[in-house]
Design an enzyme around this catalytic site. Structure first.
Site, mmCIF file in Angstrom:
data_model
loop_
_atom_site.group_PDB
_atom_site.id
_atom_site.type_symbol
_atom_site.label_atom_id
_atom_site.label_comp_id
_atom_site.label_asym_id
_atom_site.label_seq_id
_atom_site.Cartn_x
_atom_site.Cartn_y
_atom_site.Cartn_z
ATOM 1 N N LEU A 5 0.866 -1.174 0.000
ATOM 2 C CA LEU A 5 0.000 0.000 0.000
ATOM 3 C C LEU A 5 0.903 1.224 0.000
ATOM 4 O O LEU A 5 1.755 1.371 0.888
ATOM 5 C CB LEU A 5 -0.902 0.005 1.237
ATOM 6 C CG LEU A 5 -1.685 1.298 1.534
ATOM 7 C CD1 LEU A 5 -2.648 1.632 0.402
ATOM 8 C CD2 LEU A 5 -2.433 1.186 2.864
ATOM 9 N N GLY A 12 5.248 11.838 -9.200
ATOM 10 C CA GLY A 12 6.557 11.776 -8.570
ATOM 11 C C GLY A 12 6.969 10.427 -8.033
ATOM 12 O O GLY A 12 6.806 9.387 -8.672
ATOM 13 N N TYR A 140 9.295 22.655 6.527
ATOM 14 C CA TYR A 140 9.298 21.363 5.831
ATOM 15 C C TYR A 140 10.304 20.410 6.482
ATOM 16 O O TYR A 140 9.985 19.246 6.768
ATOM 17 C CB TYR A 140 9.647 21.587 4.361
ATOM 18 C CG TYR A 140 9.887 20.323 3.576
ATOM 19 C CD1 TYR A 140 8.819 19.563 3.096
ATOM 20 C CD2 TYR A 140 11.181 19.885 3.309
ATOM 21 C CE1 TYR A 140 9.044 18.394 2.381
ATOM 22 C CE2 TYR A 140 11.415 18.724 2.589
ATOM 23 C CZ TYR A 140 10.337 17.986 2.123
ATOM 24 O OH TYR A 140 10.559 16.829 1.418
#
Length: 250
Positions: A5, A12, A140
Site C-alpha cells: 500500500l 513523482g 518542511y
C-alpha cells in the site's frame, strides 16, 4: 503474492514506486487524494484507492479496502519553500498534518494487523533535508525530521513483533512536482528583505549536478521493503547518498 500500500501515488516518487513494485510482480494498492485510474496499468494486481492521510475516515476506508498488506509506504507529502518568518502558522500546521501526523496516523492504522501477523514492513519517506541543513525549508525540514525520530523509535518498539520499520531519504528531485504542487501555498513566503538571499539559494539549486530521479526513490523503497536487516536509513539519489556519507564521516 505480496501486497504493498503506497500513499501519494498521483505523481513523482509515489507513482514511480507503484510502477516499480507492480513490475516486480507485487499487488499494488495505490493511494491518491484524488484517484486517477489513467496513470497506472489496468490490471488485477493494481488497485487505486482514495486516500487522504489527513483524514482518519479516509485512512480507515483505504486500509479496509486494501485488505491484508505486507508493506506500507508512507510517501504522500507536501513541499514548502519560504522564509520561516513569513510563513503563517496555519501553513506550518498544514505541512505537519500531511508530512508528520498523516504518516503517524497510517502507521497506527496498519500496525495492529502487522503485529498480529508477526510480520510487515513500514517504509517512511522523508528527505535529504534531514541529512544536511538547507535554507528556506525550515518548516518542511522540521516535519520530516520529526518522522526520522518517530521512525527510529518505532523500529525498536515493533522489532519484538517481527515488524520492520525503515526510512527512505530522497535527495533534490527537480523533475518532480514538489514546487508546482505547493505553488499556491508558497505565495508571499519570500518577502523583499529575503529576495536577494533567496535568488542565491535558487541559483545554487540550478548548479547541482547530481540530483535525485523518481526511479532512484522507487529502487530505494524496494530495497528497504525487502531488506531483512536492522538497517534503518536508505538515502535515495546520488546527492542524498553523498550527504549521508558526509554525515557519517563527520
Amino acid at each position: 503474492m505480496n501486497t504493498v500500500l503506497i500513499t501519494g501515488c498521483s505523481s513523482g516518487y509515489g507513482l514511480a514506486t507503484a510502477r516499480h513494485f507492480h513490475a516486480q510482480g507485487w499487488k499494488v494498492v495505490a493511494g491518491m487524494r484524488r484517484p486517477r485510474h489513467d496513470l497506472l496499468p489496468t490490471d488485477e494486481r493494481l488497485r487505486v484507492v482514495a486516500l487522504d492521510v489527513t483524514c482518519e475516515d479516509s485512512i480507515a476506508a483505504a486500509v479496509d479496502a486494501a485488505g491484508p498488506v505486507d508493506v506500507v509506504v508512507n510517501n504522500a507529502g507536501l513541499g514548502l519553500f519560504g522564509a520561516f518568518e513569513a510563513t503563517p502558522m496555519t501553513t506550518v500546521r498544514e505541512i505537519f498534518d500531511t508530512n508528520t501526523f498523516g504518516v503517524m496516523a497510517l502507521c497506527q492504522a496498519v500496525v495492529p494487523q502487522f503485529r498480529a501477523r508477526g510480520a510487515g514492513v513500514l517504509v517512511n519517506v522523508t528527505s535529504s533535508a534531514v541529512l544536511a541543513p538547507f535554507p528556506l525549508v525550515a518548516a518542511y525540514t522540521a516535519s520530516k525530521t520529526a518522522i526520522e525520530g518517530f521512525t527510529a523509535s518505532l523500529s525498536h518498539e515493533l522489532d519484538a513483533f517481527g515488524v520492520r520499520v525503515k526510512l527512505v531519504q530522497p535527495g533534490y528531485g527537480p523533475s518532480t512536482r514538489f514546487t508546482a504542487n505547493g505553488q499556491q501555498r508558497m505565495q508571499g513566503l519570500i518577502p523583499d528583505a529575503y529576495a536577494p538571499f533567496a535568488q542565491r539559494v535558487f541559483a545554487g539549486l540550478g548548479d547541482i549536478a547530481a540530483v535525485t530521479h523518481e526511479n532512484d526513490v522507487a529502487e530505494a523503497v524496494w530495497l528497504a521493503a525487502n531488506d531483512g536487516s536492522q538497517r534503518l536509513g536508505y538515502p535515495a539519489g546520488a546527492d542524498a547518498v553523498a550527504l549521508a556519507e558526509r554525515r557519517v564521516a563527520a
